[in-house]
Motif scaffolding. Structure first.
Motif, PDB file in Angstrom:
ATOM      1  N   ARG B 324       0.837  -1.202   0.000  1.00 53.94           N
ATOM      2  CA  ARG B 324       0.000   0.000   0.000  1.00 53.94           C
ATOM      3  C   ARG B 324       0.880   1.263   0.000  1.00 53.94           C
ATOM      4  N   VAL B 367      -8.020  13.462   6.332  1.00 51.08           N
ATOM      5  CA  VAL B 367      -8.509  14.694   5.689  1.00 51.08           C
ATOM      6  C   VAL B 367      -7.427  15.433   4.917  1.00 51.08           C
ATOM      7  N   PRO B 384      -2.942  14.620   0.054  1.00 50.89           N
ATOM      8  CA  PRO B 384      -4.353  14.340  -0.210  1.00 50.89           C
ATOM      9  C   PRO B 384      -4.989  13.462   0.864  1.00 50.89           C
ATOM     10  N   SER B 385      -6.271  13.530   0.933  1.00 53.97           N
ATOM     11  CA  SER B 385      -7.017  12.673   1.859  1.00 53.97           C
ATOM     12  C   SER B 385      -7.134  11.263   1.295  1.00 53.97           C
ATOM     13  N   TRP B 388     -11.507   8.271   1.481  1.00 53.00           N
ATOM     14  CA  TRP B 388     -12.401   7.657   0.508  1.00 53.00           C
ATOM     15  C   TRP B 388     -11.863   6.338  -0.022  1.00 53.00           C
ATOM     16  N   LYS B 389     -10.570   6.116   0.185  1.00 54.29           N
ATOM     17  CA  LYS B 389      -9.874   5.023  -0.484  1.00 54.29           C
ATOM     18  C   LYS B 389      -9.499   3.889   0.472  1.00 54.29           C
ATOM     19  N   GLN B 394      -6.933  -0.445   7.049  1.00 54.31           N
ATOM     20  CA  GLN B 394      -5.905  -0.183   6.029  1.00 54.31           C
ATOM     21  C   GLN B 394      -5.065   1.032   6.394  1.00 54.31           C
ATOM     22  N   GLN B 428     -15.020  11.257   5.338  1.00 55.40           N
ATOM     23  CA  GLN B 428     -16.010  10.387   4.717  1.00 55.40           C
ATOM     24  C   GLN B 428     -15.662   8.907   4.879  1.00 55.40           C
ATOM     25  N   LEU B 431     -15.138   4.193  -0.078  1.00 55.73           N
ATOM     26  CA  LEU B 431     -16.011   3.619  -1.102  1.00 55.73           C
ATOM     27  C   LEU B 431     -16.003   2.100  -0.950  1.00 55.73           C
ATOM     28  N   PRO B 432     -17.030   1.410  -1.465  1.00 55.86           N
ATOM     29  CA  PRO B 432     -17.055  -0.048  -1.349  1.00 55.86           C
ATOM     30  C   PRO B 432     -15.819  -0.673  -2.003  1.00 55.86           C
ATOM     31  N   GLN B 433     -15.311  -1.713  -1.344  1.00 55.17           N
ATOM     32  CA  GLN B 433     -14.093  -2.352  -1.849  1.00 55.17           C
ATOM     33  C   GLN B 433     -14.438  -3.420  -2.880  1.00 55.17           C
ATOM     34  N   HIS B 434     -13.506  -3.650  -3.804  1.00 59.76           N
ATOM     35  CA  HIS B 434     -13.740  -4.652  -4.856  1.00 59.76           C
ATOM     36  C   HIS B 434     -12.586  -5.622  -4.929  1.00 59.76           C
TER      37      HIS B 434
END
Lengths: 244, 434
Positions: B324, B367, B384-385, B388-389, B394, B428, B431-434
């Motif tokens: 990561r 943030v 950057p924030s 969202w990721k 993680q 925030q 987002l959903p993980q894939h």
């Protein structure tokens, strides 16, 4: 008491307080940079729900037909799963449900001139991609039933390939209202996009497409590998919002 | 703080007020007698230009603008300060007669700045008068001369309208003052050199460094025994400034500290409240004064010589963290944690990210952040924030990797702590993980 917490928060202080602009009669002095580094939600990729009901391709026969076409364009083999196994139907459904399906980026006002396809050297449509799929798939099944006695999905693979080849090279015209060659191209484009775009959009499940071609995914920086030309790197692909 | 604690605090305050004679010394304003009590600020037309110049420097060292300038004009106040007890607005300190301090005399000004006794009553310790109490008479006189040159701005501020009862009663602060206010001026200590002593003066008086870098007790007073050993303030952590070898300044040279204070970067990069302190205040100080601060900080004995064990690089979580890091962080922070000189923080050997308290790292992961933008290093690079990721686990794993690679070692970061900050910073969800 953490009395200084907000008082010393840089974000609030600099955003709200340009310390050097006293003269309110002039335009506001912008100092430094925007302090808020949170990603604007408007720029975030719309995330496709996985496993939920489809929103556009709700008709069973329509879905069977497009699935059959996609799986002839990218069939399962020793290199990877088929297009539908990799989620290309979910991908297409999400795209047709959004701005792409609405033709939001296309000019769709009249007038429609008879020779304009030739003039701009590209097929022009007033119909949205969503409408083109609905019309095209119906026309294909009608044509297959008429010509071979069964809807497209029920035909032999060799027959399906023959029909698709005819659509691609212009030998087959499904119906007067369908630009058959352009419809084939639209489907080919979308199945490729579904198979190779980030899994966040619904396709390329488990990064199958990327693994097939050895694409390392959404990595930011390749300087580590830049001088290893000609070597097999075997980089594990990384998607935008990974589970790990 | 729970409500019962606030009420208990109030009872303690009142009891303290009762301790009559004892309070006399704390609230005594005899130190202000050196100042003139006749001429009000608005009537001073031609202050001594040399004094004004020196006073402006004092203003910079005390960072007055940080809190007294909001969007109403320079020094016109109304900057919102949120405390666990309620919201305060900073006062208008321009020479405006009606809404500012135009009717104050020098003595009134001395009483407010050094004693916490203002024209409307006792000041709340959001105004660091506990530190400014140590400002010398000379610096106060110069600051007063400078204040006369500030342009008057009419802006009426109701400072404590956002404080609920009983905290809107300024007299309550008398109890606080009695308990915690040290009403003696700055005194040089024999064991300090002249340079260190100047540093201590800048750190303790105008700089009010301990306001953030010392931990506080439940009544919001600094804990003297843990002076400059690091303090948590809401969503930030002000690190240990003592010579602790691992997470303090022990391994940093005075030259590096000076560089950091002047430019905002010296391997570690200032962001958040410290970037603000550097941009508004520290970068304006002379090199000699910054060296004095650095030399003094280096003279502070280590708060701790403990070093947490390094997390082994072979654990699955650390290996996930490594990938990561390579994918998300290495482009700016370097594959070997070397940073990008002058812009982005170096991680290898960076003591500030090895504190037990990882609040700052979690904060910027969630943030984002801005590096200090100074005259020397103007870029003000953006972090950057990643809210969202990455999910809480993680982010924790990524930070564990950063805090335990390239020779670094630090305690594991708890995913639950990331979750708490995600909530308090209103970052925030991923987002959903894939």
């Amino acid at each position: 008491m953490k009395r200084r917490e907000a008082l010393l928060s840089l974000g609030a202080a600099v955003a709200a307080a340009p310390a050097v602009s006293a003269d309110t009669a002039r335009a506001e002095v912008v100092r430094n940079y925007p302090q808020d580094m949170a990603l604007d939600r408007a720029f975030q990729p719309p995330s496709v729900r996985v496993g939920g009901p489809l929103t556009v391709l709700t008709d069973d026969s329509e879905r069977r037909t497009i699935g059959a076409i996609f799986d002839r364009l990218i069939p399962a083999d020793e290199f990877g799963p088929s297009a539908t196994e990799a989620g290309c139907i979910e991908f297409l459904d999400a795209q047709l449900a959004g701005p792409f399906g609405q033709g939001a980026a296309l000019y769709r006002e009249g007038p429609r001139a008879p020779d304009e396809d030739k003039m701009v050297q590209k097929a022009q449509f007033i119909a949205t991609p969503r409408e083109r799929y609905a019309t095209g798939l119906k026309a294909l099944d009608a044509w297959a039933t008429n010509k071979h006695g069964a809807p497209f999905a029920d035909l032999e693979a060799a027959r399906q390939d023959e029909i698709l080849a005819g659509m691609e090279n212009g030998d087959i015209e499904l119906a007067p209202e369908v630009n058959t060659k352009a419809f084939f191209e639209l489907m080919l484009q979308n199945v490729r996009e579904g198979y190779f775009s980030d899994p966040i959009y619904g396709g390329n499940k488990n990064m199958a497409g990327w693994k097939m071609i050895g694409f390392p995914g959404a990595r930011y920086d390749y300087r580590l590998y830049a001088d290893r030309t000609g070597q097999k790197l075997d980089l594990e692909p990384v998607n935008l919002i990974p589970k790990d | 703080m729970p409500r019962w604690m606030k009420i208990t605090s109030f009872i303690v305050f009142v009891a303290a007020i009762g301790a009559g004679g004892w309070s006399w010394k704390k609230l005594n304003t005899a130190r202000s007698d050196v100042a003139d009590d006749k001429v009000v600020l608005a009537d001073i037309t031609s202050p001594d230009p040399e004094a004004v110049k020196r006073g402006e420097y004092v203003m910079r060292t005390a960072d007055c603008a940080a809190c007294h300038t909001a969007d109403k004009g320079v020094f016109a106040g109304a900057y919102r300060i949120s405390t666990p007890f309620g919201d305060l607005l900073s006062s208008n300190i321009t020479p405006d007669r009606e809404s500012g301090i135009g009717k104050m005399t020098a003595r009134d000004f001395f009483n407010a700045v050094r004693q916490g006794q203002g024209s409307k009553g006792l000041l709340y310790p959001a105004m660091p008068f506990t530190a400014y109490a140590k400002l010398t008479d000379q610096d106060m006189q110069d600051l007063w001369a400078y204040m006369a040159t500030v342009k008057p701005v009419a802006n009426k501020v109701d400072e404590n309208a956002g404080m609920p009862f009983p905290f809107n009663v300024r007299l309550v602060m008398a109890g606080w003052d009695v308990l915690f206010f040290d009403n003696s001026g700055f005194s040089a200590e024999n064991h300090l050199s002249a340079l260190e002593s100047r540093g201590k003066y800048l750190v303790d008086a105008g700089g009010h460094c301990s306001a953030c870098h010392s931990p506080r007790n439940s009544l919001g007073a600094e804990i003297d025994s843990a002076y400059l050993q690091g303090g948590r303030l809401g969503d930030w952590y002000a690190p240990d400034l003592t010579s602790s070898p691992h997470a303090g300044l022990g391994a940093r040279s005075a030259a590096e500290i000076t560089e950091y204070l002047k430019t905002g970067e010296a391997g570690p990069v200032a962001t958040g409240p410290m970037a603000e302190a550097i941009e508004h205040s520290l970068q304006y100080m002379t090199d000699e004064d910054l060296q004095a601060i650095a030399t003094y900080l280096k003279s502070l004995p280590a708060a701790t010589d403990e070093k947490p064990p390094m997390i082994a690089a072979t654990t699955p979580a650390m290996q996930r963290g490594a990938l990561r890091y390579e994918v998300n962080c290495a482009a700016c922070h370097g594959v070997a944690g070397e940073g990008m000189g002058g812009m982005t923080a170096a991680f290898a050997g960076n003591h500030t990210l090895q504190s037990d308290d990882a609040t700052n790292l979690i904060h910027v992961m969630l943030v984002g952040g801005r590096a200090a933008s100074t005259h020397a290093k103007i870029t003000g690079a953006g972090m950057p924030s990643f809210a969202w990721k990455m999910d809480d686990r993680q982010i924790a794993e990524t930070l564990d990797y950063i805090r335990n690679s390239w020779g670094n070692s630090a305690a594991p970061v708890e995913a639950a702590e990331v979750g708490r900050l995600r909530e308090s910073l209103r970052a925030q969800s991923p987002l959903p993980q894939h």
